[in-house]
Design a protein around this motif. Structure first.
Motif, PDB file in Angstrom:
ATOM      1  N   ILE A   1     -36.566  22.264  -5.486  1.00 21.24           N
ATOM      2  CA  ILE A   1     -35.537  21.507  -4.761  1.00 21.24           C
ATOM      3  C   ILE A   1     -34.263  22.350  -4.710  1.00 21.24           C
ATOM      4  CG2 ILE A   1     -34.036  19.465  -4.772  1.00 21.24           C
ATOM      5  CD1 ILE A   1     -36.071  18.018  -6.474  1.00 21.24           C
ATOM      6  N   ALA A   2     -33.660  22.481  -3.524  1.00 24.27           N
ATOM      7  CA  ALA A   2     -32.282  22.965  -3.445  1.00 24.27           C
ATOM      8  C   ALA A   2     -31.486  21.857  -2.788  1.00 24.27           C
ATOM      9  CB  ALA A   2     -32.193  24.242  -2.617  1.00 24.27           C
ATOM     10  N   ASP A   3     -30.412  21.470  -3.405  1.00 23.95           N
ATOM     11  CA  ASP A   3     -29.559  20.472  -2.763  1.00 23.95           C
ATOM     12  C   ASP A   3     -28.112  20.711  -3.192  1.00 23.95           C
ATOM     13  OD1 ASP A   3     -28.686  17.854  -1.530  1.00 23.95           O
ATOM     14  OD2 ASP A   3     -30.860  17.747  -1.269  1.00 23.95           O
ATOM     15  N   ILE A   4     -27.207  20.125  -2.424  1.00 26.61           N
ATOM     16  CA  ILE A   4     -25.783  20.404  -2.636  1.00 26.61           C
ATOM     17  C   ILE A   4     -25.386  20.105  -4.093  1.00 26.61           C
ATOM     18  CG2 ILE A   4     -23.447  19.906  -1.832  1.00 26.61           C
ATOM     19  CD1 ILE A   4     -25.106  20.882   0.487  1.00 26.61           C
ATOM     20  N   LYS A   5     -24.680  21.087  -4.703  1.00 24.66           N
ATOM     21  CA  LYS A   5     -24.170  20.906  -6.072  1.00 24.66           C
ATOM     22  C   LYS A   5     -23.192  19.745  -6.064  1.00 24.66           C
ATOM     23  CE  LYS A   5     -23.922  25.552  -7.609  1.00 24.66           C
ATOM     24  NZ  LYS A   5     -23.144  26.770  -7.528  1.00 24.66           N
ATOM     25  N   ALA A   6     -23.583  18.668  -6.745  1.00 25.02           N
ATOM     26  CA  ALA A   6     -22.695  17.509  -6.761  1.00 25.02           C
ATOM     27  C   ALA A   6     -22.497  17.071  -8.206  1.00 25.02           C
ATOM     28  CB  ALA A   6     -23.306  16.377  -5.940  1.00 25.02           C
TER      29      ALA A   6
ATOM     30  N   PRO B   1     -13.724  22.829  -4.540  1.00 29.37           N
ATOM     31  CA  PRO B   1     -12.608  23.016  -3.612  1.00 29.37           C
ATOM     32  C   PRO B   1     -12.965  22.621  -2.179  1.00 29.37           C
ATOM     33  CG  PRO B   1     -13.455  25.140  -4.411  1.00 29.37           C
ATOM     34  CD  PRO B   1     -14.199  24.068  -5.152  1.00 29.37           C
ATOM     35  N   MET B   2     -14.253  22.456  -1.894  1.00 32.98           N
ATOM     36  CA  MET B   2     -14.664  22.075  -0.531  1.00 32.98           C
ATOM     37  C   MET B   2     -14.969  20.576  -0.427  1.00 32.98           C
ATOM     38  SD  MET B   2     -16.988  25.278   0.700  1.00 32.98           S
ATOM     39  CE  MET B   2     -18.125  25.293  -0.652  1.00 32.98           C
ATOM     40  N   ALA B   3     -14.532  19.803  -1.446  1.00 34.01           N
ATOM     41  CA  ALA B   3     -14.923  18.379  -1.470  1.00 34.01           C
ATOM     42  C   ALA B   3     -14.471  17.632  -0.212  1.00 34.01           C
ATOM     43  CB  ALA B   3     -14.374  17.699  -2.719  1.00 34.01           C
ATOM     44  N   ALA B   4     -13.252  17.866   0.252  1.00 37.76           N
ATOM     45  CA  ALA B   4     -12.766  17.117   1.431  1.00 37.76           C
ATOM     46  C   ALA B   4     -13.623  17.456   2.650  1.00 37.76           C
ATOM     47  CB  ALA B   4     -11.304  17.448   1.705  1.00 37.76           C
TER      48      ALA B   4
ATOM     49  N   MET C   1     -16.669  18.478   2.591  1.00 41.27           N
ATOM     50  CA  MET C   1     -18.036  17.944   2.418  1.00 41.27           C
ATOM     51  C   MET C   1     -18.095  16.429   2.617  1.00 41.27           C
ATOM     52  SD  MET C   1     -19.728  20.202  -0.555  1.00 41.27           S
ATOM     53  CE  MET C   1     -20.207  21.890  -0.223  1.00 41.27           C
ATOM     54  N   TYR C   2     -17.095  15.703   2.116  1.00 40.25           N
ATOM     55  CA  TYR C   2     -17.112  14.245   2.345  1.00 40.25           C
ATOM     56  C   TYR C   2     -16.986  13.958   3.849  1.00 40.25           C
ATOM     57  CZ  TYR C   2     -16.984  12.868  -2.596  1.00 40.25           C
ATOM     58  OH  TYR C   2     -17.312  12.652  -3.909  1.00 40.25           O
ATOM     59  N   GLY C   3     -16.198  14.778   4.540  1.00 41.63           N
ATOM     60  CA  GLY C   3     -16.069  14.602   5.993  1.00 41.63           C
ATOM     61  C   GLY C   3     -17.392  14.891   6.700  1.00 41.63           C
ATOM     62  N   THR C   4     -18.058  15.973   6.284  1.00 37.62           N
ATOM     63  CA  THR C   4     -19.368  16.310   6.868  1.00 37.62           C
ATOM     64  C   THR C   4     -20.361  15.180   6.605  1.00 37.62           C
ATOM     65  OG1 THR C   4     -18.905  18.617   6.404  1.00 37.62           O
ATOM     66  CG2 THR C   4     -21.188  18.079   6.899  1.00 37.62           C
ATOM     67  N   SER C   5     -20.199  14.539   5.465  1.00 38.37           N
ATOM     68  CA  SER C   5     -21.096  13.451   5.104  1.00 38.37           C
ATOM     69  C   SER C   5     -20.953  12.287   6.099  1.00 38.37           C
ATOM     70  CB  SER C   5     -20.754  12.990   3.683  1.00 38.37           C
ATOM     71  OG  SER C   5     -21.766  12.169   3.188  1.00 38.37           O
TER      72      SER C   5
ATOM     73  N   ALA D   1     -33.367  22.838 -14.305  1.00 38.99           N
ATOM     74  CA  ALA D   1     -32.309  23.316 -13.392  1.00 38.99           C
ATOM     75  C   ALA D   1     -32.229  24.833 -13.524  1.00 38.99           C
ATOM     76  CB  ALA D   1     -30.982  22.681 -13.746  1.00 38.99           C
ATOM     77  N   VAL D   2     -32.207  25.534 -12.394  1.00 39.98           N
ATOM     78  CA  VAL D   2     -32.117  27.003 -12.419  1.00 39.98           C
ATOM     79  C   VAL D   2     -30.874  27.404 -11.631  1.00 39.98           C
ATOM     80  CG1 VAL D   2     -33.348  29.174 -11.954  1.00 39.98           C
ATOM     81  CG2 VAL D   2     -34.646  27.069 -12.349  1.00 39.98           C
ATOM     82  N   ASP D   3     -30.037  28.255 -12.238  1.00 34.81           N
ATOM     83  CA  ASP D   3     -28.784  28.622 -11.575  1.00 34.81           C
ATOM     84  C   ASP D   3     -28.956  29.939 -10.818  1.00 34.81           C
ATOM     85  OD1 ASP D   3     -26.252  28.987 -10.719  1.00 34.81           O
ATOM     86  OD2 ASP D   3     -25.349  29.232 -12.710  1.00 34.81           O
ATOM     87  N   PHE D   4     -28.831  29.878  -9.485  1.00 40.43           N
ATOM     88  CA  PHE D   4     -28.925  31.104  -8.684  1.00 40.43           C
ATOM     89  C   PHE D   4     -27.555  31.544  -8.173  1.00 40.43           C
ATOM     90  CE2 PHE D   4     -33.295  29.418  -8.217  1.00 40.43           C
ATOM     91  CZ  PHE D   4     -33.978  30.536  -8.683  1.00 40.43           C
ATOM     92  N   GLU D   5     -26.514  30.999  -8.774  1.00 40.35           N
ATOM     93  CA  GLU D   5     -25.133  31.311  -8.363  1.00 40.35           C
ATOM     94  C   GLU D   5     -24.944  31.136  -6.852  1.00 40.35           C
ATOM     95  OE1 GLU D   5     -24.069  35.094  -9.954  1.00 40.35           O
ATOM     96  OE2 GLU D   5     -24.500  34.436 -11.995  1.00 40.35           O
ATOM     97  N   HIS D   6     -25.602  30.121  -6.324  1.00 40.71           N
ATOM     98  CA  HIS D   6     -25.434  29.799  -4.905  1.00 40.71           C
ATOM     99  C   HIS D   6     -24.089  29.095  -4.744  1.00 40.71           C
ATOM    100  CE1 HIS D   6     -26.099  27.780  -1.041  1.00 40.71           C
ATOM    101  NE2 HIS D   6     -27.079  28.635  -0.832  1.00 40.71           N
ATOM    102  N   PRO D   7     -23.328  29.429  -3.683  1.00 36.81           N
ATOM    103  CA  PRO D   7     -21.997  28.822  -3.568  1.00 36.81           C
ATOM    104  C   PRO D   7     -22.015  27.304  -3.410  1.00 36.81           C
ATOM    105  CG  PRO D   7     -22.564  30.097  -1.591  1.00 36.81           C
ATOM    106  CD  PRO D   7     -23.610  30.391  -2.611  1.00 36.81           C
ATOM    107  N   ILE D   8     -23.051  26.749  -2.774  1.00 35.86           N
ATOM    108  CA  ILE D   8     -23.006  25.288  -2.586  1.00 35.86           C
ATOM    109  C   ILE D   8     -24.226  24.541  -3.132  1.00 35.86           C
ATOM    110  CG2 ILE D   8     -21.408  25.224  -0.616  1.00 35.86           C
ATOM    111  CD1 ILE D   8     -23.757  25.011   1.270  1.00 35.86           C
ATOM    112  N   ASN D   9     -25.302  25.261  -3.454  1.00 35.44           N
ATOM    113  CA  ASN D   9     -26.518  24.542  -3.832  1.00 35.44           C
ATOM    114  C   ASN D   9     -26.858  24.625  -5.316  1.00 35.44           C
ATOM    115  OD1 ASN D   9     -27.229  23.440  -1.421  1.00 35.44           O
ATOM    116  ND2 ASN D   9     -28.619  25.077  -0.818  1.00 35.44           N
ATOM    117  N   ALA D  10     -27.435  23.536  -5.818  1.00 36.20           N
ATOM    118  CA  ALA D  10     -28.080  23.528  -7.128  1.00 36.20           C
ATOM    119  C   ALA D  10     -29.585  23.633  -6.887  1.00 36.20           C
ATOM    120  CB  ALA D  10     -27.759  22.234  -7.854  1.00 36.20           C
ATOM    121  N   PHE D  11     -30.311  24.215  -7.834  1.00 35.45           N
ATOM    122  CA  PHE D  11     -31.765  24.391  -7.687  1.00 35.45           C
ATOM    123  C   PHE D  11     -32.476  23.738  -8.866  1.00 35.45           C
ATOM    124  CE2 PHE D  11     -29.924  27.567  -5.059  1.00 35.45           C
ATOM    125  CZ  PHE D  11     -30.829  27.813  -4.046  1.00 35.45           C
TER     126      PHE D  11
END
Ligand SMILES: C[S@@+](CC[C@H](N)C(=O)[O-])C[C@H]1O[C@@H](n2cnc3c(N)ncnc32)[C@H](O)[C@@H]1O
Length: 360
Positions: free
Chosen positions: A278-283, A295-298, A300-304, A345-355
């Motif tokens: 699974i890759a999904d947005i780090k929340a 820092p991109m929360a605003a 991302m909530y808008g995109t939501s 959980a595996v950390d791939f240092e992705h800027p927006i995703n958790a794995f």
């Protein structure tokens, strides 16, 4: 009697107005980035050093006056550097983010869906009244294309060489020949990268977006691979017979109306020793943490509101997780409830995703 005007602290009023108009400035800068990407201006500026609008006009064949205004807007926003004699340049970092589609940091692709995202805003007051959102395809072909271009650079650069080697023995399985699926495959970039790298295996992409599936077919034809196929999950769902030894879901569970149902399907589709990546947005679990840590929360909530939550509420009873609505704790709980027993959980240092690597 009309209410007397509230008395304001003038400095606070100025600061607040600056904040609000800064947001409008961001919207204009974003639109300029959309145009720069669409017109190939960043590619023209890449490696060119400081140029004048006349030089950029000669290079691109576009109107000097329009380019001059665009350069001023981009210089004022700090996206381009300004030099003596009204020359402008794109930094090496700017090249990576805005010009080089093969760089994992390339981000201009996300801007290509801006008109589609803004275009649905007119339809959303109705959604606020009824509670029912718009399906993913309401964003049109450019919506699917924007998601593809936004996410593809990272998949192309890193999925096969960096991510898969750290997901159990998946590489050995795929080399030997296995059946794999990507659920919520969008335009199929991730699936096709895997299909090209592992010709002995069979790859199946599932999605419900007609625009994304059409684009996936085009990408498949262009890649010339014969071991990948795409399925409309609404009419041709993931078969629940345990035939898959590897399943992936990239950035899509939070968009789905019924992610719990899809998780149960994935459980039934996987072999007993199968692996689900699974890759999904780090929340984070709370709004407070999302705002403090992201820092991109605003944005991302808008995109939501415009896309992710809207899609996840596009049917009555939709779960409506939304862009920042699928934190690790919930992923653990929901996968457990769907019948999975192992979760890593595996950390791939992705800027927006958790794995997460999940197994039956
Ligand atoms: C943000 S996009 C991600 C696409 C792709 N995984 C990528 O990384 O480019 C989310 C995708 O999930 C798809 N989707 C939503 N609900 C779905 C469902 N129930 N079954 C399959 N796909 C679904 C959407 O159509 C969309 O293509």
């Amino acid at each position: 009697m009309p209410k007397p005007p509230a008395s304001f602290d003038r400095e606070k009023l100025n600061d607040y107005a600056k904040l609000v108009f800064g947001a409008l400035g961001g919207a204009m800068t974003s639109t300029m980035i959309f145009l720069g990407d669409r017109l190939g201006l960043y590619r023209a500026l890449a490696g060119a050093g400081p140029v004048t609008s006349a030089e950029l006009a000669r290079k691109t064949g576009l109107s000097e006056r329009w380019l001059r205004e665009w350069l001023y807007a981009q210089g004022a926003a700090g996206v381009l550097a300004h030099h003596e004699n009204d020359r402008f340049s794109l930094s090496p970092e700017g090249e990576a983010v805005l010009a080089n589609e093969n760089h994992p940091a390339f981000g201009a692709g996300f801007f290509s869906q801006l008109p589609s995202l803004m275009g649905v805003a007119d339809r959303l007051p109705e959604a606020f009244r009824t509670g029912i959102g718009l399906p993913y395809d309401a964003l049109g072909p450019e919506g699917a294309r924007g998601v593809e271009r936004g996410l593809a650079p990272w998949f192309r650069a890193l999925l096969v060489p960096m991510v898969l080697p750290r997901v159990g023995d998946v590489v050995a399985r795929l080399r030997a020949g296995a059946v794999a699926a990507d659920v919520g495959c969008g335009a199929g970039v991730a699936l096709l990268e895997m299909a090209k790298a592992f010709p002995s295996s069979e790859f199946h992409g599932y999605d419900i977006s007609k625009h994304a599936l059409a684009r996936a077919e085009e990408n498949r034809a262009r890649a010339g691979v014969s071991n990948a196929s795409f399925h409309d999950a609404a009419s041709d769902p993931l078969p629940g017979d345990g035939r898959f030894s590897f399943v992936t879901t990239f950035d899509c569970l939070h968009d789905m109306t019924d992610p719990a149902g899809v998780m149960r399907r994935i459980r039934a589709a996987l072999a007993p020793d199968g692996i689900w990546l699974i890759a999904d947005i780090k929340a984070h679990p709370s709004y407070q943490q999302n705002v403090e840590k992201n820092p991109m929360a605003a944005m991302m909530y808008g995109t939501s509101v415009l896309a992710c939550m809207s899609s996840a509420l596009s049917e009555p009873g939709g779960l409506g997780l939304g862009t920042l609505g699928f934190p690790e704790e919930l992923a653990r709980k929901m996968t457990r409830e769907a019948g999975f027993t192992r979760f890593e959980a595996v950390d791939f240092e992705h800027p927006i995703n958790a794995f997460y690597v999940v197994r039956p």
